[in-house]
Design a protein around this motif. Structure first.
Motif, PDB file in Angstrom:
ATOM      1  N   MET B 136       0.854  -1.184   0.000  1.00 55.53           N
ATOM      2  CA  MET B 136       0.000   0.000   0.000  1.00 55.53           C
ATOM      3  C   MET B 136       0.890   1.233   0.000  1.00 55.53           C
ATOM      4  N   GLN B 137       0.458   2.244  -0.770  1.00 56.98           N
ATOM      5  CA  GLN B 137       1.219   3.483  -0.776  1.00 56.98           C
ATOM      6  C   GLN B 137       0.295   4.660  -0.544  1.00 56.98           C
ATOM      7  N   PRO B 138       0.104   5.048   0.700  1.00 59.52           N
ATOM      8  CA  PRO B 138      -0.672   6.257   0.965  1.00 59.52           C
ATOM      9  C   PRO B 138       0.076   7.453   0.378  1.00 59.52           C
ATOM     10  N   LEU B 139      -0.658   8.529   0.129  1.00 65.19           N
ATOM     11  CA  LEU B 139      -0.085   9.669  -0.592  1.00 65.19           C
ATOM     12  C   LEU B 139       1.212  10.162   0.040  1.00 65.19           C
ATOM     13  N   ALA B 140       1.199  10.366   1.374  1.00 69.65           N
ATOM     14  CA  ALA B 140       2.374  10.927   2.045  1.00 69.65           C
ATOM     15  C   ALA B 140       3.583  10.031   1.849  1.00 69.65           C
ATOM     16  N   ALA B 141       3.360   8.724   1.962  1.00 68.62           N
ATOM     17  CA  ALA B 141       4.464   7.792   1.792  1.00 68.62           C
ATOM     18  C   ALA B 141       4.924   7.785   0.347  1.00 68.62           C
ATOM     19  N   ARG B 142       3.944   7.907  -0.539  1.00 66.50           N
ATOM     20  CA  ARG B 142       4.264   7.801  -1.949  1.00 66.50           C
ATOM     21  C   ARG B 142       5.147   8.959  -2.405  1.00 66.50           C
ATOM     22  N   LEU B 143       4.863  10.148  -1.846  1.00 67.88           N
ATOM     23  CA  LEU B 143       5.647  11.323  -2.210  1.00 67.88           C
ATOM     24  C   LEU B 143       7.108  11.123  -1.812  1.00 67.88           C
ATOM     25  N   LEU B 144       7.342  10.375  -0.729  1.00 70.52           N
ATOM     26  CA  LEU B 144       8.711  10.131  -0.282  1.00 70.52           C
ATOM     27  C   LEU B 144       9.273   8.844  -0.877  1.00 70.52           C
ATOM     28  N   GLY B 145       8.503   8.190  -1.740  1.00 75.89           N
ATOM     29  CA  GLY B 145       8.981   6.960  -2.361  1.00 75.89           C
ATOM     30  C   GLY B 145       8.940   5.768  -1.430  1.00 75.89           C
ATOM     31  N   LEU B 146       8.027   5.801  -0.451  1.00 77.05           N
ATOM     32  CA  LEU B 146       7.942   4.701   0.510  1.00 77.05           C
ATOM     33  C   LEU B 146       6.671   3.888   0.281  1.00 77.05           C
ATOM     34  N   ALA B 147       6.629   2.710   0.878  1.00 77.32           N
ATOM     35  CA  ALA B 147       5.445   1.862   0.754  1.00 77.32           C
ATOM     36  C   ALA B 147       5.310   0.995   1.986  1.00 77.32           C
ATOM     37  N   GLU B 148       4.084   0.582   2.239  1.00 81.36           N
ATOM     38  CA  GLU B 148       3.797  -0.289   3.375  1.00 81.36           C
ATOM     39  C   GLU B 148       3.556  -1.697   2.853  1.00 81.36           C
ATOM     40  N   VAL B 149       4.103  -2.693   3.537  1.00 80.90           N
ATOM     41  CA  VAL B 149       3.841  -4.076   3.152  1.00 80.90           C
ATOM     42  C   VAL B 149       2.889  -4.670   4.178  1.00 80.90           C
ATOM     43  N   ARG B 150       1.834  -5.258   3.677  1.00 83.13           N
ATOM     44  CA  ARG B 150       0.822  -5.798   4.578  1.00 83.13           C
ATOM     45  C   ARG B 150       0.740  -7.304   4.354  1.00 83.13           C
ATOM     46  N   ILE B 151       0.896  -8.057   5.424  1.00 88.10           N
ATOM     47  CA  ILE B 151       0.988  -9.508   5.284  1.00 88.10           C
ATOM     48  C   ILE B 151      -0.189 -10.159   5.998  1.00 88.10           C
ATOM     49  N   ASP B 152      -0.919 -10.968   5.274  1.00 86.87           N
ATOM     50  CA  ASP B 152      -2.054 -11.680   5.845  1.00 86.87           C
ATOM     51  C   ASP B 152      -1.703 -13.144   6.016  1.00 86.87           C
ATOM     52  N   ALA B 153      -1.926 -13.639   7.218  1.00 86.85           N
ATOM     53  CA  ALA B 153      -1.638 -15.057   7.444  1.00 86.85           C
ATOM     54  C   ALA B 153      -2.839 -15.762   8.040  1.00 86.85           C
ATOM     55  N   GLY B 154      -4.021 -15.261   7.743  1.00 84.01           N
ATOM     56  CA  GLY B 154      -5.227 -15.956   8.185  1.00 84.01           C
ATOM     57  C   GLY B 154      -5.796 -15.446   9.483  1.00 84.01           C
ATOM     58  N   ALA B 155      -5.061 -14.592  10.183  1.00 83.54           N
ATOM     59  CA  ALA B 155      -5.590 -14.075  11.435  1.00 83.54           C
ATOM     60  C   ALA B 155      -6.524 -12.897  11.147  1.00 83.54           C
ATOM     61  N   HIS B 156      -7.057 -12.309  12.212  1.00 80.68           N
ATOM     62  CA  HIS B 156      -8.014 -11.239  11.997  1.00 80.68           C
ATOM     63  C   HIS B 156      -7.362  -9.948  11.550  1.00 80.68           C
ATOM     64  N   ASP B 157      -6.156  -9.704  12.023  1.00 79.25           N
ATOM     65  CA  ASP B 157      -5.499  -8.484  11.564  1.00 79.25           C
ATOM     66  C   ASP B 157      -4.233  -8.860  10.823  1.00 79.25           C
ATOM     67  N   SER B 158      -3.854  -7.989   9.907  1.00 75.21           N
ATOM     68  CA  SER B 158      -2.676  -8.286   9.121  1.00 75.21           C
ATOM     69  C   SER B 158      -1.456  -7.631   9.770  1.00 75.21           C
ATOM     70  N   THR B 159      -0.304  -8.147   9.466  1.00 72.58           N
ATOM     71  CA  THR B 159       0.940  -7.576   9.957  1.00 72.58           C
ATOM     72  C   THR B 159       1.394  -6.509   8.974  1.00 72.58           C
ATOM     73  N   LYS B 160       1.690  -5.316   9.494  1.00 74.28           N
ATOM     74  CA  LYS B 160       2.059  -4.230   8.596  1.00 74.28           C
ATOM     75  C   LYS B 160       3.516  -3.863   8.796  1.00 74.28           C
ATOM     76  N   LEU B 161       4.245  -3.784   7.737  1.00 71.56           N
ATOM     77  CA  LEU B 161       5.625  -3.324   7.800  1.00 71.56           C
ATOM     78  C   LEU B 161       5.631  -1.901   7.267  1.00 71.56           C
ATOM     79  N   ARG B 162       5.861  -0.936   8.140  1.00 71.12           N
ATOM     80  CA  ARG B 162       5.824   0.467   7.737  1.00 71.12           C
ATOM     81  C   ARG B 162       7.156   1.108   8.008  1.00 71.12           C
ATOM     82  N   TYR B 163       7.748   1.872   7.133  1.00 71.17           N
ATOM     83  CA  TYR B 163       7.571   1.822   5.705  1.00 71.17           C
ATOM     84  C   TYR B 163       8.872   1.376   5.096  1.00 71.17           C
ATOM     85  N   LEU B 164       8.830   0.787   3.955  1.00 73.55           N
ATOM     86  CA  LEU B 164      10.050   0.419   3.251  1.00 73.55           C
ATOM     87  C   LEU B 164      10.127   1.287   2.007  1.00 73.55           C
ATOM     88  N   SER B 165      11.293   1.360   1.407  1.00 74.13           N
ATOM     89  CA  SER B 165      11.347   2.067   0.136  1.00 74.13           C
ATOM     90  C   SER B 165      10.518   1.252  -0.848  1.00 74.13           C
TER      91      SER B 165
END
Lengths: 178, 489
Positions: B136-165
């Protein structure tokens, strides 16, 4: 042609007759612990009198009548529940059929749920205080679907445990990944 | 910041460029994947502090403007600046602390995310449990060239890695998805296959299946039920009040259309907002087939890129709102286990169940063929309810039906929006029949098919009760015997 809710194999296995007692006791306790205090509070708030609360009373001119209407409805519903408890308990049944477990329930709204053993994630046994008093337990089958909603209440505790162990055993051999 | 994934020893076996990825090997002889450890991008605190700053600036501006209009004294400018500065500094410090104590560790079998300063948290995600990975790349992150990685493993909430290039995020995503498919790849392989485009998310070997142009999105939004209900919700009360006032000859009757016109301005505003949101969220919607699964990329300001492994798709639903029928357009949703936060709303950039927001029959067929190449929808014979069911469904009687083949069960229902659910037998969790008192009188019954559940249940309603019994038991048998191999070939 058998009816939709007739037994899948040779016969349905019914719940313990004591489950009707659990239903009746449950209704009685729910009423005494919740509805009686609520109605007493209502009667106290809307009691016709002068003073600070008179404004509230006047905004709801039929408060007294409403109160009695609600009370009658509540009483009728309670009596109906107690009266039907036996038949409701007898409407529940389960049966094993080949590679799945079938559960049926309901009087007006009848339901038949079939859970293939291979889809079983968890089989668990719960017993509330009332259940324990009467030596009963509930077996719940959990699949990956939140809609499955497959549980069998009112089983004698020993039978519930036997059923759970059997379900886990067959679930292990037939299980498939997601 | 250097790329630790790239710092691997050269002794690592380099893959053949011609081969998509090495075949899965038993763990015992697989080369040891060296543990790699990484932090989030150092600009992360900036993105996370951004919202706080915007909120304060907005509040202060409003305060100043209001102060000017009602003549009261407003706060001196230095308070203004100090507050913004303070909030920004706090946000930066909090962001820095969380950045400093967050680490991602990828080793042979799992991804570990360690975070927290005072209370430490360690999440472990086994590669074999991965359900989907989204970037996912929200606008603010996108302007800085960053992105969030969201990982789903079957649980109710996903694991979010914020932010990577952005590049790093795509690389990690590709690596995880390849691992999820059982390939013993190294991060280098994933890296070699990743490209870094700004607007799309397509590698050289990816095949585009469908793209949805903006005018199609506008068309879909224009004839949607949402827009109609927005207008009806406004027009009906106004017309009713006006009608009653005119009928009784009230003197206010003449003024009501004028008032309504004035009220129409906010209505137009919300209609405009509705269009922009929807088009912005779905802009440049691209469905592509990649080695790691189906990839959905969309968004104008916020770029969303979802990757769904085909094997994890539990069911598919086609829907067609009333006014899409003459235009022969369809919407397609899919159900994946573990999209815990997914929504079926088409106006957000969040992870959604959408496979295709709007498409012609041809595009729908292309999308379905990408998911389940073995699906033969045309060959399925549909069974309708008996005529006596018309009492219950005067409008949807001709649509309500079901069909079964060796691989899937298809159900159709709905009158305002026509739904068609496709559930593979191999993905069915349980099946149920139910019958109310009136249905019993007419010898009818309903059957529902339970899958892992994001879309509401798949059901056939008011079918012949005897047939319902056969269907329930046969379907339970098919659920146990059917395998999805044929569908995926």
């Amino acid at each position: 042609m058998p009816s939709i809710f007739s037994p899948p194999a040779d016969r349905w296995i019914k719940l313990s007759p004591r489950y009707a007692v659990v239903r009746v006791l449950g209704a009685v306790i729910a009423n005494t612990l919740f509805w009686v205090p609520v109605s007493l509070l209502w009667a106290w708030v809307f009691e016709p009198r002068d003073g600070a609360m008179s404004g509230v009373t006047s905004t709801l001119p039929f408060a007294a009548q409403l109160q009695w209407l609600a009370a009658y409805v509540g009483i009728v519903w309670f009596v109906w529940r107690v009266y039907r408890a036996g038949r409701y308990a007898r409407s529940w049944a389960y049966a094993e059929r080949g590679q799945d477990l079938c559960i049926t329930r309901g009087l007006w709204y009848k339901n038949l749920t079939v859970v293939p053993y291979g889809r079983l994630q968890i089989a668990k046994v719960d017993a509330g205080p009332l259940d324990r008093l009467l030596g009963l337990a509930t077996v719940t089958l959990v699949t990956a679907s939140a809609h499955s909603n497959a549980s069998i209440p009112g089983l004698p505790a020993a039978e519930a445990e036997r059923l759970r162990d059997r379900l886990i055993e067959v679930g292990d051999t037939l299980g498939s990944g997601l | 910041m250097t790329a630790p994934y790239g710092e691997q020893p050269p002794s690592y076996p380099a893959p053949e460029p011609s081969e998509p990825y090495p075949p899965p090997q038993p763990a015992a002889i697989a080369p040891a994947v060296r543990k790699v450890e990484e932090r989030a991008h150092p600009l992360t605190p900036l993105v996370r502090g951004w919202f706080a700053v915007v909120a304060v600036v907005w509040a202060m501006l409003q305060e100043r403007l209001q102060g000017r209009t009602d003549g009261t004294d407003h706060l001196p400018w230095w308070v203004f600046v100090a507050l913004i500065g303070g909030v920004a500094a706090l946000g930066l410090v909090a962001g820095f602390i969380s950045w400093r104590f967050t680490r991602f560790i990828a080793d042979e079998t799992e991804l570990r995310v360690e975070s927290g300063w005072i209370s430490r948290r360690s999440r472990r995600i086994s590669y074999t449990r991965l359900q989907s990975v989204d970037v996912m790349q929200p606008l603010a992150a996108r302007l800085l060239g960053l992105a969030e990685v969201r990982i789903d493993a079957g649980a109710h909430d996903s694991t979010k890695l914020r932010y990577l290039s952005r590049r790093r995020a795509y690389e990690l995503r590709d690596f995880l998805m390849l691992r999820a498919h059982g390939a013993q790849v190294s991060v280098d392989v994933a890296r070699a296959q990743t490209s870094d485009p700004l607007f799309a998310d397509l590698g050289g070997s990816d095949r585009v299946i469908v793209t949805v142009p903006p005018h199609e999105l506008l068309l879909g939004a224009f004839v949607s039920h949402d827009l109609l209900s927005l207008i009806i919700g406004f027009a009906v009360p106004v017309a009713a009040v006006w009608g009653v006032a005119t009928y009784f000859g009230h003197e206010a009757a003449a003024a009501i259309p004028v008032v309504a016109l004035a009220g129409g301005v906010p209505l137009l505003f919300s209609i405009g907002q509705y269009f922009t949101r929807r088009v912005m969220a779905q802009f440049n919607f691209t469905l592509a087939e990649t080695q790691a699964g189906l990839r959905i990329t969309r968004g104008l300001t916020n770029l969303t890129s979802q990757t769904v492994p085909v094997r994890r798709i539990q069911s598919i639903r086609l829907s067609q709102p009333l006014f899409w029928r003459p235009m022969k357009r369809y919407r397609v949703d899919l159900e994946v286990l573990g999209l815990g936060e997914a929504t079926s709303n088409e106006s957000t950039s969040k992870v959604s169940t959408l496979l295709l927001p709007i498409g012609t029959k041809k595009q729908v067929e292309a999308a379905l063929a990408a998911v389940w190449p073995g699906l033969r929808l045309d060959a399925i014979q549909y069974v309708r309810s008996p005529r006596r069911a018309k009492v219950f469904d005067p409008l949807s009687y001709s649509w309500n039906s079901f069909g079964v083949d060796d691989n899937v069960v298809v159900t159709r229902r709905g009158w305002l929006t026509r739904h068609q659910s496709i559930v593979p037998h191999a993905r069915l969790q349980s099946v149920a029949a139910y019958q109310g008192p009136l249905e019993r009188l007419l010898g009818l019954a309903n059957v529902t098919f339970h899958t892992t559940g994001l879309l509401h249940t798949h059901a056939v309603i008011h079918m012949n009760a005897d047939l319902a019994r056969t269907l329930v038991y046969d379907e339970a048998d098919r659920a146990m015997t059917s395998r999805d191999g044929e569908l995926l070939r």
